[in-house]
Motif scaffolding. Sequence first.
Motif, mmCIF file in Angstrom:
data_model
loop_
_atom_site.group_PDB
_atom_site.id
_atom_site.type_symbol
_atom_site.label_atom_id
_atom_site.label_comp_id
_atom_site.label_asym_id
_atom_site.label_seq_id
_atom_site.Cartn_x
_atom_site.Cartn_y
_atom_site.Cartn_z
ATOM 1 N N MET A 46 0.828 -1.188 0.000
ATOM 2 C CA MET A 46 0.000 0.000 0.000
ATOM 3 C C MET A 46 0.876 1.256 0.000
ATOM 4 N N ALA A 47 0.256 2.409 0.008
ATOM 5 C CA ALA A 47 0.982 3.662 -0.169
ATOM 6 C C ALA A 47 1.208 4.404 1.134
ATOM 7 N N LYS A 48 2.273 5.194 1.128
ATOM 8 C CA LYS A 48 2.496 6.179 2.186
ATOM 9 C C LYS A 48 1.958 7.484 1.606
ATOM 10 N N ILE A 49 0.962 8.072 2.276
ATOM 11 C CA ILE A 49 0.245 9.221 1.733
ATOM 12 C C ILE A 49 0.349 10.410 2.680
ATOM 13 N N LEU A 50 0.605 11.587 2.109
ATOM 14 C CA LEU A 50 0.506 12.836 2.857
ATOM 15 C C LEU A 50 -0.800 13.488 2.441
ATOM 16 N N LEU A 51 -1.700 13.662 3.396
ATOM 17 C CA LEU A 51 -2.998 14.283 3.160
ATOM 18 C C LEU A 51 -2.957 15.707 3.704
ATOM 19 N N VAL A 52 -3.239 16.690 2.849
ATOM 20 C CA VAL A 52 -3.206 18.095 3.235
ATOM 21 C C VAL A 52 -4.614 18.652 3.068
ATOM 22 N N GLU A 53 -5.266 18.928 4.189
ATOM 23 C CA GLU A 53 -6.673 19.368 4.170
ATOM 24 C C GLU A 53 -6.931 20.207 5.407
ATOM 25 N N ASP A 54 -7.471 21.413 5.219
ATOM 26 C CA ASP A 54 -7.712 22.308 6.351
ATOM 27 C C ASP A 54 -9.033 22.057 7.065
ATOM 28 N N ASP A 55 -9.973 21.398 6.422
ATOM 29 C CA ASP A 55 -11.268 21.101 7.040
ATOM 30 C C ASP A 55 -11.142 19.832 7.880
ATOM 31 N N ASP A 56 -11.321 19.974 9.196
ATOM 32 C CA ASP A 56 -11.140 18.845 10.119
ATOM 33 C C ASP A 56 -12.013 17.644 9.767
ATOM 34 N N LEU A 57 -13.274 17.887 9.445
ATOM 35 C CA LEU A 57 -14.193 16.781 9.153
ATOM 36 C C LEU A 57 -13.783 16.037 7.882
ATOM 37 N N GLY A 72 -5.674 0.275 4.026
ATOM 38 C CA GLY A 72 -4.319 -0.209 4.262
ATOM 39 C C GLY A 72 -3.207 0.792 4.015
ATOM 40 N N HIS A 73 -3.546 2.037 3.724
ATOM 41 C CA HIS A 73 -2.527 3.045 3.460
ATOM 42 C C HIS A 73 -2.020 3.661 4.769
ATOM 43 N N GLU A 74 -0.753 4.062 4.747
ATOM 44 C CA GLU A 74 -0.157 4.788 5.873
ATOM 45 C C GLU A 74 -0.361 6.272 5.586
ATOM 46 N N VAL A 75 -0.962 6.994 6.535
ATOM 47 C CA VAL A 75 -1.341 8.382 6.277
ATOM 48 C C VAL A 75 -0.698 9.326 7.285
ATOM 49 N N ASP A 76 -0.016 10.339 6.766
ATOM 50 C CA ASP A 76 0.413 11.498 7.548
ATOM 51 C C ASP A 76 -0.480 12.634 7.088
ATOM 52 N N SER A 77 -0.775 13.587 7.979
ATOM 53 C CA SER A 77 -1.650 14.670 7.566
ATOM 54 C C SER A 77 -1.087 16.021 7.967
ATOM 55 N N ALA A 78 -1.561 17.029 7.256
ATOM 56 C CA ALA A 78 -1.211 18.417 7.519
ATOM 57 C C ALA A 78 -2.472 19.248 7.328
ATOM 58 N N THR A 79 -2.554 20.365 8.054
ATOM 59 C CA THR A 79 -3.754 21.193 7.989
ATOM 60 C C THR A 79 -3.630 22.350 7.000
ATOM 61 N N ASN A 80 -2.426 22.556 6.440
ATOM 62 C CA ASN A 80 -2.236 23.614 5.452
ATOM 63 C C ASN A 80 -0.927 23.361 4.699
ATOM 64 N N GLY A 81 -0.673 24.173 3.689
ATOM 65 C CA GLY A 81 0.510 23.991 2.863
ATOM 66 C C GLY A 81 1.822 24.189 3.597
ATOM 67 N N ILE A 119 9.353 13.233 5.868
ATOM 68 C CA ILE A 119 8.783 12.008 5.306
ATOM 69 C C ILE A 119 8.869 12.034 3.786
ATOM 70 N N LYS A 120 8.816 10.877 3.190
ATOM 71 C CA LYS A 120 8.856 10.739 1.727
ATOM 72 C C LYS A 120 7.623 9.948 1.282
ATOM 73 N N PRO A 121 6.486 10.636 1.138
ATOM 74 C CA PRO A 121 5.281 9.912 0.731
ATOM 75 C C PRO A 121 5.332 9.473 -0.729
ATOM 76 N N ASP A 122 4.561 8.432 -1.030
ATOM 77 C CA ASP A 122 4.402 7.995 -2.419
ATOM 78 C C ASP A 122 3.468 8.946 -3.160
ATOM 79 N N ILE A 123 2.453 9.414 -2.421
ATOM 80 C CA ILE A 123 1.403 10.247 -3.011
ATOM 81 C C ILE A 123 1.051 11.356 -2.029
ATOM 82 N N MET A 124 0.815 12.552 -2.564
ATOM 83 C CA MET A 124 0.283 13.640 -1.748
ATOM 84 C C MET A 124 -1.114 13.960 -2.260
#
Length: 130
Positions: free
Chosen positions: A1-12, A25-34, A44-49
């Motif tokens: 599966m992928a290592k993903i960086l999710l960047v989204e400011d809306d909490d929900l 099954g993906h590994e997810v790191d998140s950020a609230t802004n750019g 980190i070195k994600p596969d997909i952002m």
Amino acid sequence: MAKILLVEDDDLVRDMLIQVLQRSGHEVDSATNGEEATENLKKIKPDIMITDLIMPKKSGITLISEVKNKHPNMEIISISGGGRLDPTGYLDLSESLGATVSFEKPVDKSALLMAIDLLLHSKKEDVKLP
């Protein structure tokens, strides 16, 4: 599966997408802004952002441009509800800057997961999506 960086400011939206991605099954790191995403990318070195486009501090458009300059092979998926405007213009711009795939909010979860699988498969085979 992928290592993903999710960047989204809306909490929900961010929490919902994290759950969907982790259940698949993906590994997810998140950020609230750019800005936060830029800091995360130093560690980190994600596969997909996956990034929203309209955010405070640093927009997803700016983030995509910066990421493509530093990590030209990183796959990027953009998402946008468009704010006060139609999201199509933002999504088209994100693709011209290097996003491989874009989705209008609310994001179709099945289509998102399918896009991730296709990006991972194409990366393994070193073939770009049309």
